[in-house]
Design an enzyme around this catalytic site. Structure first.
Site, mmCIF file in Angstrom:
data_model
loop_
_atom_site.group_PDB
_atom_site.id
_atom_site.type_symbol
_atom_site.label_atom_id
_atom_site.label_comp_id
_atom_site.label_asym_id
_atom_site.label_seq_id
_atom_site.Cartn_x
_atom_site.Cartn_y
_atom_site.Cartn_z
ATOM 1 N N ASP A 17 41.766 43.803 43.102
ATOM 2 C CA ASP A 17 40.544 44.515 42.733
ATOM 3 C C ASP A 17 39.321 43.608 42.847
ATOM 4 O OD1 ASP A 17 41.187 42.829 40.651
ATOM 5 O OD2 ASP A 17 41.746 44.426 39.279
ATOM 6 N N ASN A 53 44.444 47.014 27.040
ATOM 7 C CA ASN A 53 44.592 48.472 26.958
ATOM 8 C C ASN A 53 45.684 48.987 27.888
ATOM 9 O OD1 ASN A 53 43.468 48.237 29.471
ATOM 10 N ND2 ASN A 53 41.649 49.464 29.061
#
Ligand code: PGA
Length: 532
Positions: free
Chosen positions: A67, A136
């Site tokens: 990414d 998360n």
């Protein structure tokens, strides 16, 4: 998923580097999928050392990064382009032309994502993908969501990721709010995946990964569908086995959960004094911990918990500091929560609703209990929360409730209330089968006898149960209006009558609500407590 638990970050880094080195040795022109973040830095350090010693050769290796922030200049200190250059590419003999990172400078992110996806595909696919994991549960920048994007895409970062990454920037505002990331399917197409997790701040998510089901609210759980994943974590991130204790009026249940599986279950009778209960629980915890490497102990108790003090009408707890007393006796830190909360946590982690982030558990027993999970977390407050049994369902002329109100839901839909309704109706219909069963049973009815009467085609019993379902439907609609849950889970004795309950109930619901029957039933409390 294979799990390798390392003593510390140094060991984790060396192990991960060893796997990458082995891949390069086996296939010198392999394709690596690489990750940024703080976790792989140690692994890159080891790889640099191995390369500089001449033990591995990057000259034919191609590398695709997961990414990149968007938008960001390649020369920005915080760009992943710069990160990879500083932490690996500039220090090993890789050909920079063979290194690929999504272009954070592009004007057309959609086209850039397509280009990147195609490049990976055309390369023949990633042989070994390295991943970190966000607090998360994100992998790459695939953030928790109701649905996950499969291909390389532009994504908005969640607030928790922006906060977690703010440590690398001078201010929160400087953190880019978007990123270009490989999608979940892009990642899952890799032939092998190595997931790295280090530090106590990852233990919650690692535990959910190992102990829970597949859930888009924890994107890393999608890795469970891949046949060749190794999780390398250090002791701080690894949750270890978990012990859950569920205190009930009759029995106290214990469950050891590890890696998503229940390893052990036991139960003891509930003693009558507070002291005896505490000492029984503590001895059982100590005994179980002698057999299992338990890292966390969670306890579910009925009653109200305020500032760590438990008060319960049905147990000898009166402002009892349960958490402190059991921690002292067992010398492990335990965590105490309300039993209905624990049961709801059990259901969402191990039951029929592992695909949900928001559920309301409705336990139809002597009264009606409720546990609410929103965004994967137990809803708590300083006051009693989840007293759904005392939601008023009959505003005028409602039945009196011991709580002081009239018309509470549990005065119509608890098992006690169902039996009471049946008794009233039997007395008013003395030619009914229900009335005969009432007499035979010493002027009493139970849920089981109502269903026996229904089996024998008793219209009175059918009417009683039909009214019960009406009230149940109205309560469920109210819960759906208030919480908007992904599902409402029903538990308790009556739910064994699944066929009688579920379909007729669905027909009565005027809202589109997903209703599930508890899969765990009596085990939900202990399993959920283990996950506290
Ligand atoms: P970290 O980040 O390695 O810096 O903890 C991992 C991630 O967010 O994927």
């Amino acid at each position: 998923m294979r799990v390798i638990v390392c003593e510390n970050y140094e060991e984790l880094s060396a192990k991960a580097a060893g796997l990458v080195a082995a891949q390069i040795t086996l296939k010198p022109d392999c394709i690596l999928g690489l990750a940024t973040g703080s976790t792989p830095v140690g692994m890159y350090g080891n790889l640099i050392a191995l390369c500089q010693k001449g033990d591995i050769d990057f000259s034919q290796v191609r590398a695709f990064n997961l990414d990149e922030y968007y938008p960001i200049k390649k020369d920005n200190e915080q760009s992943y382009c710069r990160f990879m250059y500083d932490n690996l590419f500039s220090k090993v003999n890789i050909d920079l032309k063979n290194t690929y990172i999504p272009n954070g400078e592009t004007d057309d992110p959609v086209q850039e994502c397509e280009r990147y996806e195609t490049l990976i595909r055309d390369s023949g696919g990633i042989d070994l993908q390295i991943l970190g994991i966000g607090q998360n549960g994100h992998i790459g920048f695939n953030e928790p969501d109701a649905t996950l994007n499969s291909r390389t895409h532009l994504t908005a970062l969640t607030d928790s990721t922006i906060k977690a990454n703010a440590r690398f920037f001078d201010t929160y505002d400087e953190v880019p709010k978007h990123a270009l990331t490989m999608g979940i399917a892009t990642i899952l197409r890799a032939k092998k995946i190595v997931l790295l997790a280090s530090g106590a701040n990852k233990s919650r998510v690692v535990s959910a990964l190992l102990n829970g089901g597949i859930n888009t609210s924890i994107p890393a759980t999608m890795l469970k569908t891949h046949p060749d994943v190794v999780l390398i974590c250090d002791r701080d991130a690894y949750s270890g086995a978990r012990l859950g204790v569920d205190i009930g009026g009759t029995n106290i249940k214990f469950a050891v959960v590890d890696g998503g599986a229940v390893q052990y279950k036991s139960a003891i009778k509930t003693a009558s004094s507070c002291e005896a209960i505490l000492s029984d629980i503590s001895s059982e915890i100590i005994r179980i911990m002698g057999e299992y490497h338990v890292k966390n102990v969670g306890i579910g108790t009925p009653g109200i918990i305020k500032k760590g003090l438990v008060t319960c009408a049905n147990l000898p707890f009166d402002k009892t500091p349960l958490e402190r007393l059991i921690s002292e006796k067992t010398e492990v830190s335990v965590c105490v929560d309300n039993d209905a909360n624990c049961a709801a946590l059990g259901e969402i982690t191990f039951g029929n609703t592992t695909d949900c982030s928001n559920i309301v558990l409705v336990t139809l027993g002597t009264g009606i209990g409720g546990g609410i999970i929103m965004d994967g977390q137990i809803c708590r407050s300083n006051e009693n929360i989840g007293e759904i049994g005392h939601m008023i369902i009959q505003a005028e002329g409602g039945r009196a409730c011991p709580c002081g109100q009239t018309g509470c839901w549990e005065r119509y839909c608890s098992m006690t209330a169902l039996a009471e309704s049946a008794e009233e109706y039997a007395l008013a219909n003395k030619d009914s089968i229900l009335y005969h069963l009432y007499l035979e049973n010493g002027n009493k009815l139970s849920g089981k006898l109502i269903f026996d009467a229904m089996d024998r085609g008793c219209p009175a019993a059918n009417t009683v149960f039909d009214r019960f379902l009406n009230y149940l439907a109205r309560g469920i609609e109210s819960l759906a209006n208030i919480f908007g849950p992904d599902a409402i889970v029903l538990a308790g004795g009556v739910t064994v009558q699944k066929d009688r309950l579920l379909e007729p109930l669905q027909k009565k619901l005027k809202k589109d609500v997903r209703v599930e029957i508890s899969k765990l039933q009596g085990d939900a409390g202990a399993l959920g407590a283990a996950m506290l």
